[in-house]
Design a protein around this motif. Structure first.
Motif, PDB file in Angstrom:
ATOM      1  N   VAL A 158       0.901  -1.440   0.299  1.00 47.72           N
ATOM      2  CA  VAL A 158       0.201   0.579  -0.384  1.00 47.72           C
ATOM      3  C   VAL A 158       1.283   1.628   0.031  1.00 47.72           C
ATOM      4  O   VAL A 158       0.321   2.586  -0.844  1.00 47.72           O
ATOM      5  CB  VAL A 158      -0.800  -0.311   1.757  1.00 47.72           C
ATOM      6  CG1 VAL A 158      -1.940   1.507   1.365  1.00 47.72           C
ATOM      7  CG2 VAL A 158      -1.695  -1.305   1.048  1.00 47.72           C
ATOM      8  N   TRP A 186       1.612   2.372  -3.512  1.00 51.06           N
ATOM      9  CA  TRP A 186       0.317   3.171  -3.972  1.00 51.06           C
ATOM     10  C   TRP A 186      -0.028   4.434  -3.413  1.00 51.06           C
ATOM     11  O   TRP A 186      -0.596   5.490  -4.265  1.00 51.06           O
ATOM     12  CB  TRP A 186      -0.888   2.270  -3.719  1.00 51.06           C
ATOM     13  CG  TRP A 186      -0.649   1.131  -5.169  1.00 51.06           C
ATOM     14  CD1 TRP A 186      -0.421  -0.550  -4.980  1.00 51.06           C
ATOM     15  CD2 TRP A 186      -0.687   1.152  -6.365  1.00 51.06           C
ATOM     16  NE1 TRP A 186      -0.828  -0.967  -5.771  1.00 51.06           N
ATOM     17  CE2 TRP A 186      -0.736  -0.458  -6.819  1.00 51.06           C
ATOM     18  CE3 TRP A 186      -0.477   2.318  -7.207  1.00 51.06           C
ATOM     19  CZ2 TRP A 186      -0.552  -0.629  -8.150  1.00 51.06           C
ATOM     20  CZ3 TRP A 186      -0.308   1.838  -8.475  1.00 51.06           C
ATOM     21  CH2 TRP A 186      -0.549   0.419  -9.381  1.00 51.06           C
ATOM     22  N   GLU A 238      -7.090   6.220   3.244  1.00 47.11           N
ATOM     23  CA  GLU A 238      -7.426   5.190   4.008  1.00 47.11           C
ATOM     24  C   GLU A 238      -8.388   4.862   5.008  1.00 47.11           C
ATOM     25  O   GLU A 238      -9.306   5.819   5.962  1.00 47.11           O
ATOM     26  CB  GLU A 238      -5.807   5.824   5.212  1.00 47.11           C
ATOM     27  CG  GLU A 238      -5.307   5.735   4.466  1.00 47.11           C
ATOM     28  CD  GLU A 238      -3.768   6.369   5.072  1.00 47.11           C
ATOM     29  OE1 GLU A 238      -3.253   5.977   6.377  1.00 47.11           O
ATOM     30  OE2 GLU A 238      -3.314   7.063   5.010  1.00 47.11           O
ATOM     31  N   CYS A 253     -18.355   4.207  -4.563  1.00 44.19           N
ATOM     32  CA  CYS A 253     -17.404   3.378  -5.034  1.00 44.19           C
ATOM     33  C   CYS A 253     -17.853   3.146  -6.616  1.00 44.19           C
ATOM     34  O   CYS A 253     -18.706   2.840  -6.884  1.00 44.19           O
ATOM     35  CB  CYS A 253     -17.150   2.090  -4.505  1.00 44.19           C
ATOM     36  SG  CYS A 253     -15.629   1.356  -4.983  1.00 44.19           S
ATOM     37  N   ARG A 284     -10.041   1.305  -7.728  1.00 38.43           N
ATOM     38  CA  ARG A 284     -10.875   1.609  -7.358  1.00 38.43           C
ATOM     39  C   ARG A 284     -10.959   2.912  -6.644  1.00 38.43           C
ATOM     40  O   ARG A 284     -10.074   2.872  -5.945  1.00 38.43           O
ATOM     41  CB  ARG A 284     -11.332   0.609  -6.179  1.00 38.43           C
ATOM     42  CG  ARG A 284     -12.008  -0.707  -6.290  1.00 38.43           C
ATOM     43  CD  ARG A 284     -12.710  -1.133  -5.492  1.00 38.43           C
ATOM     44  NE  ARG A 284     -13.283  -2.692  -6.246  1.00 38.43           N
ATOM     45  CZ  ARG A 284     -11.560  -4.006  -6.132  1.00 38.43           C
ATOM     46  NH1 ARG A 284     -10.278  -3.795  -5.483  1.00 38.43           N
ATOM     47  NH2 ARG A 284     -11.955  -5.261  -6.648  1.00 38.43           N
ATOM     48  N   SER A 310      -9.246   3.898  -3.274  1.00 37.91           N
ATOM     49  CA  SER A 310      -9.551   3.924  -1.868  1.00 37.91           C
ATOM     50  C   SER A 310      -8.785   2.059  -1.851  1.00 37.91           C
ATOM     51  O   SER A 310      -8.943   2.096  -1.061  1.00 37.91           O
ATOM     52  CB  SER A 310     -11.224   3.813  -2.095  1.00 37.91           C
ATOM     53  OG  SER A 310     -11.370   3.046  -3.186  1.00 37.91           O
ATOM     54  N   ASP A 311      -8.382   1.943  -3.611  1.00 36.21           N
ATOM     55  CA  ASP A 311      -7.937   0.210  -3.273  1.00 36.21           C
ATOM     56  C   ASP A 311      -7.309   0.219  -4.316  1.00 36.21           C
ATOM     57  O   ASP A 311      -7.603   0.327  -5.399  1.00 36.21           O
ATOM     58  CB  ASP A 311      -9.036  -0.792  -3.224  1.00 36.21           C
ATOM     59  CG  ASP A 311      -8.726  -1.932  -2.856  1.00 36.21           C
ATOM     60  OD1 ASP A 311      -7.619  -2.421  -2.521  1.00 36.21           O
ATOM     61  OD2 ASP A 311      -9.538  -3.002  -3.396  1.00 36.21           O
ATOM     62  N   GLU A 345      -6.546  -3.457  -6.671  1.00 34.69           N
ATOM     63  CA  GLU A 345      -6.342  -4.301  -7.007  1.00 34.69           C
ATOM     64  C   GLU A 345      -5.009  -5.183  -7.934  1.00 34.69           C
ATOM     65  O   GLU A 345      -5.286  -5.167  -9.257  1.00 34.69           O
ATOM     66  CB  GLU A 345      -7.952  -5.410  -7.361  1.00 34.69           C
ATOM     67  CG  GLU A 345      -7.501  -7.001  -6.449  1.00 34.69           C
ATOM     68  CD  GLU A 345      -9.027  -7.312  -6.071  1.00 34.69           C
ATOM     69  OE1 GLU A 345      -9.231  -9.012  -5.978  1.00 34.69           O
ATOM     70  OE2 GLU A 345      -9.832  -6.764  -6.191  1.00 34.69           O
ATOM     71  N   SER A 375      -9.638  -9.321 -10.582  1.00 39.10           N
ATOM     72  CA  SER A 375     -10.832  -9.211  -9.505  1.00 39.10           C
ATOM     73  C   SER A 375     -12.084  -9.339 -10.049  1.00 39.10           C
ATOM     74  O   SER A 375     -12.238  -9.848 -11.408  1.00 39.10           O
ATOM     75  CB  SER A 375     -11.349  -7.625  -9.420  1.00 39.10           C
ATOM     76  OG  SER A 375     -11.120  -6.799 -10.433  1.00 39.10           O
TER      77      SER A 375
END
Length: 185
Positions: free
Chosen positions: A3, A6, A19, A28, A88, A101-102, A104, A108
């Motif tokens: 993380v 990123w 976070e 989202c 995301r 926010s994320d 992957e 996915s």
């Protein structure tokens, strides 16, 4: 990729990193990219509404969509890996502010569904990412997709796709998607 890396890449792109949990006043949205030695390919976008995911997003305006797509493309270009990347974002419901926010780095569920909708899923991954394959031709999606869990439903209209969802998932819709279901949008 950890993380922290990123977060550093967010700073390089001038994108905020969110976070913790996504606050209730945020929606989202996600973008799926494929990356190989030839370049980065935007596979598609989605939005999450309750327990459902809608492909492509229906509640983003073109400016918001363009800003998030540009930020996601920048993140995909900074990625050290190859394959399929899901990025995301959390966006204020009543505003244009958004934050990453994320990310992957593995396949996915949303990425798999977008590849299926595009006819690019080979049963294990993106068919065009095999050695010596040609880049994909990525036209506009011709159907609307909606997923709940691992089930993907498609239709020519948003209402038609939403109507196929289980009752418990549809009961969780509020706002615009509830209106589409009740009033044929």
């Amino acid at each position: 990729m950890p993380v922290e890396q990123w977060v550093e890449r967010c700073k390089a792109q001038r994108v905020h990193f969110l976070e913790g949990e996504i606050p209730p006043r945020f929606n989202c949205y996600g973008f799926v990219f494929a990356r190989d030695s030839k370049g980065v390919y935007p596979i598609g976008a989605f939005e999450q509404c309750g327990d459902a995911t809608i492909y492509p997003p229906q509640t983003l305006n073109p400016t918001e969509d363009g800003a998030m797509l540009a930020a996601g493309t920048g993140m995909a270009r900074l990625w050290d890996g190859q394959g399929v990347l899901t990025v995301r974002f959390a966006k204020l419901r009543d505003g244009a502010d958004f934050a990453l926010s994320d990310v992957e780095e593995e396949m996915s569920e949303e990425a798999k569904n977008l590849l299926i909708l595009r006819g690019l899923w080979d049963g294990e991954g993106a068919s065009f990412l095999k050695p010596d394959e040609n880049p994909p031709e990525l036209l506009e999606l011709t159907v609307i997709g909606v997923s709940a869990g691992s089930e993907l439903y498609t239709a020519e209209t948003l209402r038609g796709a939403l109507a196929q969802l289980p009752d418990a998932v549809r009961a969780g819709f509020v706002g615009w998607y509830d209106k589409v279901l009740r009033n044929d949008g």
